[in-house]
Design an enzyme around this catalytic site. Sequence first.
Site, PDB file in Angstrom:
ATOM      1  N   LEU A 184     -40.612  28.288 -16.664  1.00  0.00           N
ATOM      2  CA  LEU A 184     -39.575  27.854 -15.736  1.00  0.00           C
ATOM      3  C   LEU A 184     -38.307  28.620 -16.057  1.00  0.00           C
ATOM      4  O   LEU A 184     -37.952  28.776 -17.225  1.00  0.00           O
ATOM      5  CB  LEU A 184     -39.340  26.351 -15.836  1.00  0.00           C
ATOM      6  CG  LEU A 184     -38.248  25.768 -14.929  1.00  0.00           C
ATOM      7  CD1 LEU A 184     -38.676  24.410 -14.371  1.00  0.00           C
ATOM      8  CD2 LEU A 184     -36.926  25.618 -15.686  1.00  0.00           C
ATOM      9  N   GLU A 212     -38.843  16.451 -18.263  1.00  0.00           N
ATOM     10  CA  GLU A 212     -38.796  17.529 -19.258  1.00  0.00           C
ATOM     11  C   GLU A 212     -38.248  17.001 -20.575  1.00  0.00           C
ATOM     12  O   GLU A 212     -38.805  17.264 -21.653  1.00  0.00           O
ATOM     13  CB  GLU A 212     -37.914  18.671 -18.751  1.00  0.00           C
ATOM     14  CG  GLU A 212     -37.636  19.749 -19.783  1.00  0.00           C
ATOM     15  CD  GLU A 212     -36.587  20.751 -19.322  1.00  0.00           C
ATOM     16  OE1 GLU A 212     -35.988  21.416 -20.192  1.00  0.00           O
ATOM     17  OE2 GLU A 212     -36.356  20.868 -18.101  1.00  0.00           O
TER      18      GLU A 212
END
Length: 424
Positions: free
Chosen positions: A163, A284
């Site tokens: 990411l 996350e």
Amino acid sequence: MATAVRLLGRRVSSWRLRPLPSPLAVPQRAHSMLPVDDDINGLNEEQKQLRHTISKFVQENLAPKAQEIDQSNDFKNLREFWKQLGSLGVLGITAPVQYGGSGLGYLEHVLVMEEISRASAAVGLSYGAHSNLCINQIVRNGNEAQKEKYLPKLISGEFIGALAMSEPNAGSDVVSMRLKAEKKGDHYVLNGNKFWITNGPDADVLVVYAKTDLTAVPASRGITAFIVEKDMPGFSTSKKLDKLGMRGSNTCELVFEDCKVPAANILSQESKGVYVLMSGLDLERLVLAGGPLGIMQAVLDHTIPYLHVREAFGQKIGQFQLMQGKMADMYTRLMACRQYVYNVARACDEGHITAKDCAGVILYTAECATQVALDGIQCLGGNGYINDFPMGRFLRDAKLYEIGGGTSEVRRLVIGRAFNADFR
């Protein structure tokens, strides 16, 4: 067949980790795996078996390489190891079975993150970036065509994911990003760069945030998420960064020079990327909190046996009251962190996701891990300060979690603002 069957259907037997060789006066038996009391942790039988299965695998196949990975800043067998994780079913642990995932929850995700990080925090970080930051974002926000195209290879380990959010001047203030995406026909052309990207040098597929409207007010309204493939024209990576810790978890700058990305690769909708970003940040932070748990357990694995082998003044140093205090402090910090993380994970699995507590678990576990690593170094004395022992690695790795994924300062702001919002 569901990978959960492959993962949880394995027979678990007892084992003992071969002790790491020590060049000094402490016998080799000084390192052993300490038991984890999962009855206190409230795990069910499948979750206990999951921990045992992953722990056995990584202690046999990863832990003996952890020091070498750190020293060389390179994991030579990364691709092979990734496919092994894929065959165990843990890369897509929260992904639906129809795409090859295991269809399990965030608590299980945390457990795997913890055990991989216990063996090697660097590889654990790469696992978190792949399995949560990339795969889970596509699972949560991708359309059916995107899921069918990308998830199977990411879940099997054929592809490595990443990411890309941060930039040289847009870290905590992420909405100030300057990577520009301009629409031209059925493509977007991206220009700019991203920085500090975990798995960047290795990634085949990346979730990338860019500005499709640089004039949007507020700035967050102009952000769009894209799925970028490494072979797309105009995309490249700079040299791998030489980091203080998490060495072997490869990190680099991403460069976009007229990079053509199909419009079909927009994740969610144009200019709605901030919602993808912010909703993903909470999970996350939760999943990455498993990393500090693994580091703290690794510190205990090395420190507690050492204190009962090393002698001074005619007795084992673990018999001294000050050392008993160190053991108690390290253990209680770890256990308090575990209960907080596991309970927040259970709440998320039940659909109760709160930014305050997702920030809280990574804030508390990260700072406790740094302190536990410092205590471990102190317990080993001179041996804790030399690189023949892994204590310095634990400290350097632990510090990352106070910085990455939002700094400790930002996490405190998230928590404080959540309380303030209750009194408006």
